[in-house]
Design a protein around this motif. Structure first.
Motif, short mmCIF file in Angstrom:
data_model
loop_
_atom_site.label_atom_id
_atom_site.label_comp_id
_atom_site.label_asym_id
_atom_site.label_seq_id
_atom_site.Cartn_x
_atom_site.Cartn_y
_atom_site.Cartn_z
N LYS A 342 -1.50 22.17 6.48
CA LYS A 342 -0.76 22.26 5.53
C LYS A 342 -1.11 21.40 4.34
CE LYS A 342 3.58 23.65 7.68
NZ LYS A 342 5.03 23.43 8.19
N THR A 343 -0.55 21.78 3.17
CA THR A 343 -0.81 21.00 1.89
C THR A 343 -0.02 19.72 2.09
OG1 THR A 343 -0.29 21.21 -0.42
CG2 THR A 343 1.31 22.38 0.85
N THR A 344 -0.95 18.91 1.36
CA THR A 344 -0.35 17.67 1.44
C THR A 344 0.28 17.16 0.09
OG1 THR A 344 -2.50 16.62 0.63
CG2 THR A 344 -2.07 16.66 3.08
N GLY A 345 0.56 18.18 -0.81
CA GLY A 345 1.11 17.95 -2.06
C GLY A 345 0.19 17.33 -3.28
N ASN A 346 -1.14 17.72 -3.01
CA ASN A 346 -2.07 17.12 -3.85
C ASN A 346 -2.82 18.03 -4.72
OD1 ASN A 346 -2.52 15.05 -1.15
ND2 ASN A 346 -1.79 14.30 -3.27
N ALA A 347 -2.14 19.22 -4.96
CA ALA A 347 -2.57 20.22 -6.04
C ALA A 347 -2.74 19.31 -7.50
CB ALA A 347 -2.16 21.30 -6.14
N GLY A 348 -3.77 19.18 -7.82
CA GLY A 348 -3.90 18.40 -9.28
C GLY A 348 -4.20 16.98 -8.88
N GLY A 349 -4.18 16.47 -7.89
CA GLY A 349 -5.00 15.24 -7.59
C GLY A 349 -3.81 14.27 -6.85
N VAL A 350 -4.27 13.09 -6.58
CA VAL A 350 -3.46 12.07 -5.93
C VAL A 350 -2.53 11.42 -6.97
CG1 VAL A 350 -5.02 11.59 -3.99
CG2 VAL A 350 -5.22 10.15 -6.03
N HIS A 351 -1.42 10.92 -6.28
CA HIS A 351 -0.47 10.15 -7.13
C HIS A 351 -0.08 8.81 -6.80
CE1 HIS A 351 0.72 14.50 -6.62
NE2 HIS A 351 0.69 14.41 -7.91
N ASN A 352 -0.65 7.85 -7.88
CA ASN A 352 -0.40 6.58 -7.74
C ASN A 352 -1.11 5.87 -6.19
OD1 ASN A 352 0.98 6.31 -10.24
ND2 ASN A 352 2.74 6.59 -9.21
N LEU A 353 -2.35 6.42 -6.17
CA LEU A 353 -3.07 5.83 -4.83
C LEU A 353 -3.20 4.53 -4.91
CD1 LEU A 353 -4.17 7.44 -2.27
CD2 LEU A 353 -6.50 7.10 -3.37
N THR A 354 -2.59 3.93 -3.89
CA THR A 354 -2.77 2.22 -3.88
C THR A 354 -3.34 1.63 -2.66
OG1 THR A 354 -0.33 2.48 -4.81
CG2 THR A 354 -1.03 0.43 -3.93
N VAL A 355 -4.14 0.77 -2.79
CA VAL A 355 -4.95 -0.10 -1.83
C VAL A 355 -4.05 -1.47 -1.85
CG1 VAL A 355 -6.90 -0.99 -0.92
CG2 VAL A 355 -7.16 0.96 -2.51
N ASP A 356 -3.76 -1.57 -0.60
CA ASP A 356 -2.84 -2.90 -0.68
C ASP A 356 -3.77 -4.17 -0.72
OD1 ASP A 356 -0.37 -1.72 -0.19
OD2 ASP A 356 -0.23 -2.00 2.07
N THR A 357 -3.15 -5.07 -1.12
CA THR A 357 -4.14 -6.30 -1.42
C THR A 357 -3.82 -7.42 -0.70
OG1 THR A 357 -2.42 -7.29 -3.05
CG2 THR A 357 -3.77 -5.57 -4.06
N GLY A 358 -4.75 -8.39 -0.63
CA GLY A 358 -4.83 -9.56 0.27
C GLY A 358 -4.14 -10.81 -0.59
N ASP A 359 -4.24 -12.07 -0.49
CA ASP A 359 -3.70 -13.35 -1.36
C ASP A 359 -4.58 -13.80 -2.20
OD1 ASP A 359 -1.54 -12.95 0.54
OD2 ASP A 359 -2.30 -14.46 1.83
N LEU A 360 -5.96 -13.36 -2.25
CA LEU A 360 -6.75 -14.00 -3.41
C LEU A 360 -6.85 -13.08 -4.73
CD1 LEU A 360 -9.71 -14.67 -0.72
CD2 LEU A 360 -7.84 -16.15 -1.52
N ASP A 361 -6.74 -14.02 -5.62
CA ASP A 361 -7.08 -13.45 -7.11
C ASP A 361 -8.70 -13.32 -7.22
OD1 ASP A 361 -7.74 -15.99 -7.49
OD2 ASP A 361 -6.32 -16.30 -8.82
N LEU A 362 -8.97 -13.12 -8.34
CA LEU A 362 -10.65 -12.71 -8.53
C LEU A 362 -11.30 -14.17 -8.37
CD1 LEU A 362 -13.11 -11.13 -9.14
CD2 LEU A 362 -12.63 -11.23 -11.69
#
Length: 452
Positions: A342-362
């Motif tokens: 079944k479609t995942t609702g991604n015709a046209g691309g993803v929407h605010n795809l987010t990678v959760d972060t850790g505690d460290l800055d650069l």
């Protein structure tokens, strides 16, 4: 078809209603001309673009565009046509053209509109419309301020590729013969600057930009210019490295590319064509346990937010990766049917795809890496989606003792994406929000660096 194409006035509500009526008329006309199903998208937008270079105005452009895209189905034969002429007679001819194409097309058992029950029925206000009443004079002043700050930053800044400001606002309506009919206004504004620095015979260029739905969310013009100049100056006197294997950090603004390659590998079109290194990978462990990648399509003001995809299918928050395991693909209606899903609702691309972060800055990631390469720019297209092989030109900085030591260029970084993803050690909290993929800097345990 008797819909007026008058677009006078700036009231987005009235414009939406005009476009809704027009789309409904087009769908009715498609039915009259023999289509058994149809979908249409109609948009109108306006904008202003200004560019300056070396303190002088180079371009001032006012944009005003409109267009209709139509797809019809006659049984399971598909035809598409588009037009920028929205007069009633032109719309009738566009419908006729799409129907002619459909009658000559081959039958495709997977073609057709989405299932009715998957279409969006609720439409939250995502705060996407923030028009900017900016005059050309005001735009020029902002662009000049941006470039002036960059040029004044350091004597090493010797030339400029200029500064550009773009502002856009528009309305789009999507409808289909299943009864779906919805539209909303949106806006997008950006400011960018690129300058050139020189030290002896060595020349470098770099840039910076800011983009947002609302002008109030943009970085200050002077800050954009200073960042562009700072990035340029710190690259001066760069040199290559000897070939080696070492840890690599992808800075946040290039780390999104790593995630984009992952999205491409789980996109339906590549999967049903069997041209992906992640074929049949659903349920497999692709990343370390701590990696969580998910869509957030309803974030307020975000660049990738939408209540539905380009087929009208409702968008929902969902996991693509949880505990490092691939949970779902990225599918449109057609690709889903080809895969028996079944479609995942991604015709046209993803929407605010987010990678959760850790505690460290650069800075924290640099210390965690201790010695290795910080990549700030990637060049070339050396990514093979079928095999996962990855090889791209790169520039950045050599790091020792957790501190940047000197700039590097004319190197190539290489590996296989499966190995790269498994070897992620940390994701920084320095998230870059300027695109549809939201991630911080990414630390990779080891990659191959090819240089001198």
């Amino acid at each position: 078809m008797s819909v007026s194409t008058d677009s006078s006035g700036d009231d987005p509500g009235k414009e939406l209603e005009r476009l809704r009526v027009m789309v409904a008329e087009v769908l009715d006309e498609a039915s009259r001309q023999g289509a058994t199903a149809a979908e249409a998208g109609l948009s109108r937008d306006t904008g202003l673009s200004v560019s300056v270079r070396l303190g002088e105005v180079e371009t001032i452009e006012h944009h005003r565009s409109q267009g209709l895209g139509l797809t019809v189905y006659i049984g399971q034969r598909k035809g598409s046509a588009s037009t920028t002429d929205l007069r009633p007679e032109a719309l009738r001819e566009t419908v006729a053209a799409a129907c002619r194409i459909a009658r000559h097309a081959a039958e495709d058992p997977y073609a057709g509109l989405p299932e009715r029950e998957l279409l969006a029925t609720e439409f939250p206000d995502l705060d996407l419309y923030h028009p900017w009443a900016l005059t050309p004079e005001g735009a020029i002043d902002l662009a000049k301020t941006c470039e002036d700050e960059a040029r004044a930053y350091d004597a090493a800044i010797t030339n400029s590729e200029g500064a550009s400001l773009h502002t856009f606002q528009g309305v789009r309506v999507l409808g289909n013969s299943l009864g779906f009919l919805h539209g909303y206004p949106s806006s997008r504004h950006s400011l960018s600057c690129s300058v050139i620095g020189q030290h002896g015979e060595n020349m470098q260029r770099d840039d910076w930009w800011t983009v947002a739905r609302a002008a109030s969310d943009l970085e200050a013009a002077g800050d954009v210019g200073r960042k562009a100049a700072e990035r340029t100056v710190r690259r001066l006197d760069a040199h290559s490295l000897t070939t080696r294997q070492c840890p690599v950090i992808f800075a946040a603004d290039v780390a999104s590319g790593l995630i984009s390659h992952f999205v491409g590998a789980i996109r339906g079109g590549n999967l049903y064509r069997k041209s992906s290194f992640l074929l049949d990978a659903l349920g497999q462990k692709i990343f370390p346990d701590f990696i969580h990648i998910h869509e957030q399509p309803h974030l307020l003001r975000a660049l990738g937010s939408a209540p539905h995809d380009s087929e009208g299918v409702v968008t929902r928050p969902r996991d693509l990766v949880a505990d490092g395991i691939l949970q779902s693909y990225v599918l449109s209606t057609y690709s889903a049917r080809k895969l028996g899903l079944k479609t995942t609702g991604n015709a046209g691309g993803v929407h605010n795809l987010t990678v959760d972060t850790g505690d460290l800055d650069l800075a924290g990631l640099l210390k965690k890496m201790d010695t290795g390469l910080l990549v700030t720019e990637l060049m070339g297209q050396g990514v093979n989606t079928v095999t996962g092989d990855y090889s791209r030109g790169a520039a950045g900085f050599w790091v020792e003792g957790g501190e940047i030591r000197y700039p590097v260029e004319e190197i190539t970084i290489a590996g296989n994406l499966r190995d790269i993803y498994r070897r992620i050690l940390a994701v920084g909290r320095d998230v870059d929000l300027r695109g549809n993929i939201r991630t911080g800097s990414i630390l990779i345990e080891e990659m191959t660096i090819a240089g001198d």
